[in-house]
Write an enzyme that holds these catalytic residues in place. Structure first.
Site, PDB file in Angstrom:
ATOM      1  N   ARG A   1       0.807  -1.219   0.000  1.00 19.39           N
ATOM      2  CA  ARG A   1       0.000   0.000   0.000  1.00 19.39           C
ATOM      3  C   ARG A   1       0.843   1.273   0.000  1.00 19.39           C
ATOM      4  NH1 ARG A   1      -4.120   0.115   4.304  1.00 19.39           N
ATOM      5  NH2 ARG A   1      -4.538  -2.004   3.724  1.00 19.39           N
ATOM      6  N   THR A   2       1.933   1.312   0.745  1.00 20.66           N
ATOM      7  CA  THR A   2       2.728   2.541   0.773  1.00 20.66           C
ATOM      8  C   THR A   2       3.383   2.783  -0.586  1.00 20.66           C
ATOM      9  OG1 THR A   2       3.139   2.209   3.123  1.00 20.66           O
ATOM     10  CG2 THR A   2       4.567   3.762   1.998  1.00 20.66           C
TER      11      THR A   2
ATOM     12  N   ARG B   1      12.246   2.466   1.576  1.00 21.71           N
ATOM     13  CA  ARG B   1      11.825   1.753   2.781  1.00 21.71           C
ATOM     14  C   ARG B   1      12.856   0.666   3.049  1.00 21.71           C
ATOM     15  NH1 ARG B   1       6.046  -0.703   4.506  1.00 21.71           N
ATOM     16  NH2 ARG B   1       5.829   1.505   4.949  1.00 21.71           N
TER      17      ARG B   1
ATOM     18  N   HIS C   1       8.209   6.998   9.955  1.00 23.34           N
ATOM     19  CA  HIS C   1       7.432   6.854   8.736  1.00 23.34           C
ATOM     20  C   HIS C   1       6.768   8.211   8.527  1.00 23.34           C
ATOM     21  CE1 HIS C   1       5.237   5.246   5.508  1.00 23.34           C
ATOM     22  NE2 HIS C   1       4.472   4.374   6.106  1.00 23.34           N
TER      23      HIS C   1
ATOM     24  N   LYS D   1      21.816 -11.327  -5.546  1.00 25.53           N
ATOM     25  CA  LYS D   1      23.126 -11.766  -6.050  1.00 25.53           C
ATOM     26  C   LYS D   1      24.262 -11.208  -5.203  1.00 25.53           C
ATOM     27  CE  LYS D   1      21.188 -11.535 -10.702  1.00 25.53           C
ATOM     28  NZ  LYS D   1      21.129 -10.638 -11.861  1.00 25.53           N
TER      29      LYS D   1
END
Lengths: 179, 305
Positions: free
Chosen positions: B54-55, B104, B132, B82
């Site tokens: 959602r963010t 994030r 946040h 990797k």
């Protein structure tokens, strides 16, 4: 830094100019059916309100009144100090309507270019006309006003400042010259 | 403002300016063509090193409504698997021509490191249990739009404060705007640093209930180890959940917020979640508007030019 400032319009001049513009609009549009008046913030909004009030006096009918902010449509976002966004309030659907845009000073024409882009995203008016209190010249785009309160030839180095009772506590138009 | 990394960095005039412009963007989102050309030619990259739908979608919607292009990245499909370092990854994406990064990451401070490495404006999309900040902004926007102001309101943030970056950003944003914030949680779900926060703390929800204008329910985050201090979901609901009984004791204008996704029957009873005074979906729409305001301020400001 001293600047020379003279007043080119006083309260009575502004009042007469706006009343004349109201008469011109009514005459040119042959009535006010389908008319919508949109002020461009900041000072176009009280000017639009005054023109709408004058039209209501002349015609005895209220014209839908709104505001159209152009901040999100400017082409010089990076280059200028950002001003707070103004309100956009569209009172009726614009499709097929005759829109009169109202602003305080017409200069380069870039604000009006932005306003036309904004309008196109909001609907498809039948016609768009432009009313300004002061036209100071120096257009950078092929844009012209339909109704002008005062044509004011200026040098590009001069500043034209419109003061309105609702925002500035007085009605006046000033030209400032650099010292 | 060059980057938006934490909620403490902003003073009240800046916050109010962001909220004022977010109100304008709400109006844009309600237009028939909900899109303006403001950030045409800019590219916003969303780098979510921790899963989030959602963010990330909210930031992408915000960027697209401003006509910016978007690029997205998620670790499952990337060279991180990797063994590429975070620094190499973000520098690679910056070199592709991104103008702004939304980051994030599960590690506290990662967005600030990314800003330092790339020199680009960075928006913190959530770092660990730290911050946040766009959530704090959208919550303040939701409260201000619903109740007309933030100043002087009593706001309770209820639940797992210790594991919540939402709580931390909420406390600082709302306190800066003049709200009285009270944290409601068992001692075990309070962070050690809470004494330095601009808020009151209580363990007894029912004691403060009737004084509240806003109740902000945090999600019980099972994935971060929250709620393990409770023997059962029923026990959590009984002590800290928004039950119908508690909802009835709130003032008639009080509103309920929740950052989503909701655990119905844990922190909020279903009947309350569906009440018009539960503003959860309003928060979602305001989230897009608040993020548009942040992108507009970071990419449209002279210091970025």
């Amino acid at each position: 830094m001293p600047t020379k400032r003279h007043r080119v319009l006083d309260a009575a001049d502004i009042d007469r100019a706006l009343r004349r513009i109201a008469h011109e609009i009514v005459e040119r549009e042959r009535g006010v059916d389908d008319l919508v008046i949109l002020g461009i913030p900041t000072r176009g909004v009280p000017l639009a309100r005054r023109i709408a009030a004058a039209i209501a006096e002349i015609e005895g009918t209220d014209v839908p009144l709104g505001s159209l902010d152009v901040g999100l449509y400017r082409d010089d976002l990076d280059a200028r100090p950002r001003v707070a966004l103004g309100p956009t309030e569209i009172p009726v659907p614009l499709d097929g309507r005759r829109v009169v845009l109202v602003d305080d000073v017409l200069y380069t024409g870039r604000t009006i270019r932005a306003a036309l882009d904004a309008l196109a995203d909001l609907g498809r008016p039948a016609r768009v006309r432009l009313a300004v209190l002061v036209d100071r010249g120096h257009r950078e785009l092929p844009i012209r006003p339909d109704h002008v309160g005062k044509n004011l030839p200026t040098a590009p180095t001069e500043r034209v400042t419109v003061h309105l009772e609702e925002i500035d506590g007085e009605d006046a138009v000033y030209v400032e010259e650099p010292a | 403002m060059k980057s938006f990394l934490d909620s403490e960095q902003l003073d009240r005039p800046t916050l109010e300016r962001l909220l004022d412009d977010a109100d304008r963007f709400r109006e844009v989102l309600e237009r028939p063509i909900a899109k303006v050309p403001t950030l045409r030619g800019k590219t916003v990259a969303t780098l979510f090193f921790e899963p989030s739908t959602r963010t990330r979608l909210s930031f992408e919607r915000a960027a697209k409504a401003l006509s910016a292009d978007t690029m997205s990245f998620s670790p499952g499909t990337s060279s991180l698997s990797k063994g590429e370092s975070l620094k190499d990854t973000v520098q690679t994406i910056a070199a592709m021509g991104a103008d702004l990064l939304v980051v994030r990451h599960r590690s506290v401070g990662a967005p600030a490191r990314v800003a330092a490495w790339t020199g680009l404006p960075v928006v913190n999309g959530g770092d660990g249990a730290h911050q946040h900040p766009t959530q704090g902004l959208l919550d303040a926007l939701t409260i201000r739009r619903a109740l007309g102001r933030v100043e002087g309101l009593r706001v309770a943030i209820v639940g797992d404060i210790a594991h919540s970056r939402v709580a931390r950003s909420g406390v600082f944003t709302l306190a800066t705007l003049g709200a009285q914030v009270v944290l409601v949680a068992p001692r075990t779900l309070l962070p050690v640093s809470v004494e330095g926060w601009p808020c009151e703390v209580t363990t007894d929800f029912d004691e403060v209930l009737e004084t509240l204008d806003v109740v902000y329910l945090l999600r019980v985050q099972t994935e971060r180890g929250g709620a393990t201090v409770f023997p059962s979901v029923r026990e959590y609901l009984r002590r800290y959940g928004m039950t119908r009984q508690r909802f009835a004791r709130l003032g008639p204008d009080a509103v309920v917020l929740h950052p989503g996704p909701m655990n119905r029957g844990v922190e909020i009873e279903a009947a309350v979640a569906d009440d018009p005074r539960a503003l959860v979906l309003e928060q979602v729409t305001n989230g897009v508007a608040a993020r548009m305001s942040v992108l507009y301020h970071l990419l449209g400001s002279p210091e970025h030019a």
